[in-house]
Design a protein around this motif. Structure first.
Motif, mmCIF file in Angstrom:
data_model
loop_
_atom_site.group_PDB
_atom_site.id
_atom_site.type_symbol
_atom_site.label_atom_id
_atom_site.label_comp_id
_atom_site.label_asym_id
_atom_site.label_seq_id
_atom_site.Cartn_x
_atom_site.Cartn_y
_atom_site.Cartn_z
ATOM 1 N N ILE A 1 0.840 -1.194 0.000
ATOM 2 C CA ILE A 1 0.000 0.000 0.000
ATOM 3 C C ILE A 1 0.878 1.247 0.000
ATOM 4 C CG2 ILE A 1 -1.807 1.253 1.252
ATOM 5 C CD1 ILE A 1 -2.709 -1.400 0.039
ATOM 6 N N ALA A 2 0.511 2.232 -0.805
ATOM 7 C CA ALA A 2 1.266 3.491 -0.863
ATOM 8 C C ALA A 2 1.277 4.145 0.517
ATOM 9 C CB ALA A 2 0.638 4.423 -1.891
ATOM 10 N N GLU A 3 2.406 4.771 0.855
ATOM 11 C CA GLU A 3 2.572 5.294 2.209
ATOM 12 C C GLU A 3 1.501 6.320 2.586
ATOM 13 O OE1 GLU A 3 5.922 7.268 5.137
ATOM 14 O OE2 GLU A 3 6.530 6.336 3.245
ATOM 15 N N LYS A 4 1.105 7.176 1.653
ATOM 16 C CA LYS A 4 0.093 8.195 1.959
ATOM 17 C C LYS A 4 -1.216 7.536 2.380
ATOM 18 C CE LYS A 4 -2.232 12.297 0.124
ATOM 19 N NZ LYS A 4 -2.408 13.201 -1.037
ATOM 20 N N LYS A 5 -1.657 6.538 1.594
ATOM 21 C CA LYS A 5 -2.884 5.819 1.940
ATOM 22 C C LYS A 5 -2.705 5.055 3.252
ATOM 23 C CE LYS A 5 -5.013 4.900 -2.581
ATOM 24 N NZ LYS A 5 -5.415 3.803 -3.520
ATOM 25 N N ALA A 6 -1.552 4.445 3.405
ATOM 26 C CA ALA A 6 -1.292 3.650 4.608
ATOM 27 C C ALA A 6 -1.382 4.505 5.862
ATOM 28 C CB ALA A 6 0.083 2.991 4.511
ATOM 29 N N ARG A 7 -0.830 5.713 5.804
ATOM 30 C CA ARG A 7 -0.865 6.602 6.962
ATOM 31 C C ARG A 7 -2.300 7.052 7.250
ATOM 32 N NH1 ARG A 7 3.671 8.329 9.176
ATOM 33 N NH2 ARG A 7 2.706 10.207 10.025
ATOM 34 N N GLU A 8 -3.059 7.324 6.222
ATOM 35 C CA GLU A 8 -4.450 7.758 6.390
ATOM 36 C C GLU A 8 -5.280 6.632 7.042
ATOM 37 O OE1 GLU A 8 -8.271 8.712 3.533
ATOM 38 O OE2 GLU A 8 -6.268 9.277 2.808
ATOM 39 N N TRP A 9 -5.141 5.417 6.526
ATOM 40 C CA TRP A 9 -5.917 4.289 7.053
ATOM 41 C C TRP A 9 -5.469 3.918 8.470
ATOM 42 C CZ3 TRP A 9 -5.339 0.657 2.163
ATOM 43 C CH2 TRP A 9 -5.958 1.288 1.061
ATOM 44 N N SER A 10 -4.166 3.941 8.699
ATOM 45 C CA SER A 10 -3.657 3.565 10.026
ATOM 46 C C SER A 10 -4.060 4.595 11.085
ATOM 47 C CB SER A 10 -2.149 3.385 10.006
ATOM 48 O OG SER A 10 -1.493 4.566 9.576
ATOM 49 N N ALA A 11 -4.137 5.879 10.689
ATOM 50 C CA ALA A 11 -4.602 6.908 11.622
ATOM 51 C C ALA A 11 -6.052 6.654 12.014
ATOM 52 C CB ALA A 11 -4.448 8.293 11.011
ATOM 53 N N ASP A 12 -6.865 6.233 11.045
ATOM 54 C CA ASP A 12 -8.272 5.926 11.334
ATOM 55 C C ASP A 12 -8.384 4.767 12.322
ATOM 56 O OD1 ASP A 12 -9.188 7.917 9.648
ATOM 57 O OD2 ASP A 12 -9.453 6.586 7.914
ATOM 58 N N ILE A 13 -7.539 3.769 12.158
ATOM 59 C CA ILE A 13 -7.559 2.622 13.072
ATOM 60 C C ILE A 13 -7.066 3.034 14.453
ATOM 61 C CG2 ILE A 13 -6.476 0.384 13.543
ATOM 62 C CD1 ILE A 13 -6.574 -0.126 10.491
ATOM 63 N N ALA A 14 -6.009 3.833 14.506
ATOM 64 C CA ALA A 14 -5.473 4.280 15.793
ATOM 65 C C ALA A 14 -6.490 5.099 16.578
ATOM 66 C CB ALA A 14 -4.196 5.105 15.565
ATOM 67 N N LYS A 15 -7.369 5.830 15.861
ATOM 68 C CA LYS A 15 -8.377 6.665 16.535
ATOM 69 C C LYS A 15 -9.404 5.847 17.303
ATOM 70 C CE LYS A 15 -7.989 10.502 13.258
ATOM 71 N NZ LYS A 15 -8.582 11.183 12.085
ATOM 72 N N VAL A 16 -9.490 4.558 17.013
ATOM 73 C CA VAL A 16 -10.367 3.679 17.792
ATOM 74 C C VAL A 16 -9.887 3.626 19.244
ATOM 75 C CG1 VAL A 16 -11.177 1.298 18.075
ATOM 76 C CG2 VAL A 16 -10.937 2.269 15.778
ATOM 77 N N PHE A 17 -8.569 3.770 19.451
ATOM 78 C CA PHE A 17 -7.968 3.589 20.764
ATOM 79 C C PHE A 17 -7.669 4.904 21.477
ATOM 80 C CE2 PHE A 17 -7.197 -0.140 18.251
ATOM 81 C CZ PHE A 17 -7.384 -1.189 19.135
ATOM 82 N N GLY A 18 -7.564 6.001 20.747
ATOM 83 C CA GLY A 18 -7.257 7.276 21.389
ATOM 84 C C GLY A 18 -7.174 8.395 20.381
ATOM 85 N N SER A 19 -7.028 9.615 20.887
ATOM 86 C CA SER A 19 -6.948 10.797 20.024
ATOM 87 C C SER A 19 -5.657 10.781 19.211
ATOM 88 C CB SER A 19 -6.996 12.074 20.862
ATOM 89 O OG SER A 19 -8.216 12.152 21.582
ATOM 90 N N VAL A 20 -5.784 11.192 17.950
ATOM 91 C CA VAL A 20 -4.632 11.266 17.047
ATOM 92 C C VAL A 20 -4.597 12.659 16.437
ATOM 93 C CG1 VAL A 20 -3.578 10.346 14.943
ATOM 94 C CG2 VAL A 20 -4.743 8.798 16.522
ATOM 95 N N GLU A 21 -3.453 13.322 16.540
ATOM 96 C CA GLU A 21 -3.330 14.664 15.983
ATOM 97 C C GLU A 21 -3.323 14.618 14.458
ATOM 98 O OE1 GLU A 21 -0.020 16.792 17.504
ATOM 99 O OE2 GLU A 21 -0.482 16.339 19.603
ATOM 100 N N LYS A 22 -3.687 15.738 13.859
ATOM 101 C CA LYS A 22 -3.723 15.839 12.401
ATOM 102 C C LYS A 22 -2.363 15.519 11.804
ATOM 103 C CE LYS A 22 -5.023 19.004 8.665
ATOM 104 N NZ LYS A 22 -5.441 20.384 8.304
ATOM 105 N N ASP A 23 -2.375 14.723 10.734
ATOM 106 C CA ASP A 23 -1.174 14.321 9.993
ATOM 107 C C ASP A 23 -0.250 13.402 10.797
ATOM 108 O OD1 ASP A 23 -2.003 15.885 7.817
ATOM 109 O OD2 ASP A 23 -1.009 17.662 8.623
ATOM 110 N N LYS A 24 -0.766 12.818 11.872
ATOM 111 C CA LYS A 24 0.019 11.859 12.646
ATOM 112 C C LYS A 24 -0.736 10.535 12.739
ATOM 113 C CE LYS A 24 2.729 15.112 15.388
ATOM 114 N NZ LYS A 24 3.204 15.468 16.746
ATOM 115 N N VAL A 25 -0.037 9.503 13.155
ATOM 116 C CA VAL A 25 -0.689 8.198 13.302
ATOM 117 C C VAL A 25 -0.554 7.659 14.727
ATOM 118 C CG1 VAL A 25 -0.396 7.590 10.876
ATOM 119 C CG2 VAL A 25 1.369 6.934 12.530
ATOM 120 N N THR A 26 0.185 8.354 15.588
ATOM 121 C CA THR A 26 0.342 7.916 16.971
ATOM 122 C C THR A 26 -0.767 8.492 17.841
ATOM 123 O OG1 THR A 26 1.820 9.783 17.378
ATOM 124 C CG2 THR A 26 2.833 7.675 16.832
#
Length: 345
Positions: free
Chosen positions: A82-107
């Motif tokens: 998966i292209a990194e841009k898409k990967a970061r977008e999708w992974s940020a959505d998954i991370a948000k299930v567990f806690g707040s994620v700042e814009k343009d970040k995935v942690t």
């Protein structure tokens, strides 16, 4: 079934800096009008939970505390094409299930305690997204588990600010370890010498520094609500007993790692007492409100501890249904004895 398991321990450390404050000095607290050495409950739990002993005993049933769920997912997606841009977008959505994620970040902004089952669900979703080359859908975000089979989450609890319905109330309460006597924190002046300084005009020390330390005999107290632990583990009594046994052994054997390379201050508990019963738990720290001043700290502390338990029984009635102890300074009892009582059904 006896609900509460109370663990009292006395552990002696030589000069050490096991748990530092913001200035790098050993943590302290005033008790009974006297400064005492202290090791925080957070430090103790961290070292017990991550110890080889605990990890080996409960290898498939331990959670992970991390902010990097999104980073993990992103790496997994990229590795699967998966292209990194898409990967970061999708992974940020998954991370948000567990806690707040700042814009343009995935942690996530806070540490999240993730169970093995939740990791399996995260990985399975990431693999499916990569296979189908698409982003996650709303109904696929059910990744959290209420009664996850993670022994450390069940023992020490979990707080998710953005998903409070999945919080786990800790089944184990841990007191800060406190020295049974007064202490004076000392400073060690040290130098480091350059091995090749014979070739230098200035043959003085290449580095000069100071580090703080103190020695102490600590009283530790832990209370486990066995009923709550089994509930947190979705009724798995066998796993609950494994977790209790591993925790008792870790309390006895595992030392905090602070400045160990400088002080080598590993220690086993010299004394431990386990109490079982349905009675309201109580610490025996009152035994040490008046600091121990006898030369034989350990012998005096054991006497004070056992006397305090006896006096509580006289005043309040029987405070525990059963007690077992070991004393490594006299060879009385054994670690196996106290573990056997702790896991008794």
């Amino acid at each position: 079934m006896s609900r509460f398991i109370q663990i009292h321990s006395l552990t002696s450390y030589p000069p050490a800096n096991l748990n530092r404050d913001d200035l790098g000095r050993p943590k302290t607290a005033v008790m009974g009008g006297v400064e005492r050495l202290r090791v925080s409950s957070q430090s103790l739990k961290r070292h017990w939970r991550t110890s080889d002993l605990f990890q080996e005993a409960l290898s498939d049933h331990l959670g992970t505390r991390t902010r990097d769920i999104g980073e993990h997912v992103c790496k997994r997606l990229v590795e699967k094409g998966i292209a990194e841009k898409k990967a970061r977008e999708w992974s940020a959505d998954i991370a948000k299930v567990f806690g707040s994620v700042e814009k343009d970040k995935v942690t996530t902004q806070q540490l999240v305690f993730v169970s093995p089952e939740e990791w399996d669900a995260i990985n399975a979703l990431a693999d499916q997204l990569a296979q189908e080359n698409r982003g996650p859908e709303k109904e696929e975000f059910k990744l959290l588990r209420k009664n996850a089979a993670a022994a450390d989450i069940a023992l020490f609890g979990r707080m998710l600010a953005d998903a409070p319905s999945f919080n786990v109330e800790a089944a184990c309460q841990v007191a800060h370890a406190i020295s049974v006597h007064g202490v004076v924190v000392e400073d060690d002046y040290f130098t480091a010498v350059d091995d090749l300084n014979a070739e230098h005009e200035d043959r003085g020390a290449a580095h000069i520094g100071e580090t703080s330390f103190a020695a102490a005999l600590f009283y530790g107290y832990v209370c486990i609500d066995r009923e709550s632990l089994i509930k947190n583990l979705d009724g798995n009594t066998e796993l609950a007993n494994k977790a209790i046994a591993a925790l008792v052994e870790a309390i006895a054997r595992v030392s905090p790692k602070g400045k160990q390379n400088s002080f080598g201050s590993f220690a086993y508990a010299s004394y431990m007492m386990i109490e079982r019963g349905n009675q309201q738990p109580r610490s025996l720290s009152a035994a040490f409100l008046a600091p121990i001043k006898e030369k034989d700290y350990l012998h005096a502390s054991v006497d004070k501890l056992e006397q305090q338990a006896e006096f509580f029984d006289k005043v309040y009635g029987k405070c525990a249904d059963s007690r077992v102890s070991f004393n490594a300074s006299t060879g009385h009892g054994s670690l196996n004895d106290v573990i056997a009582l702790a896991v008794q059904d």
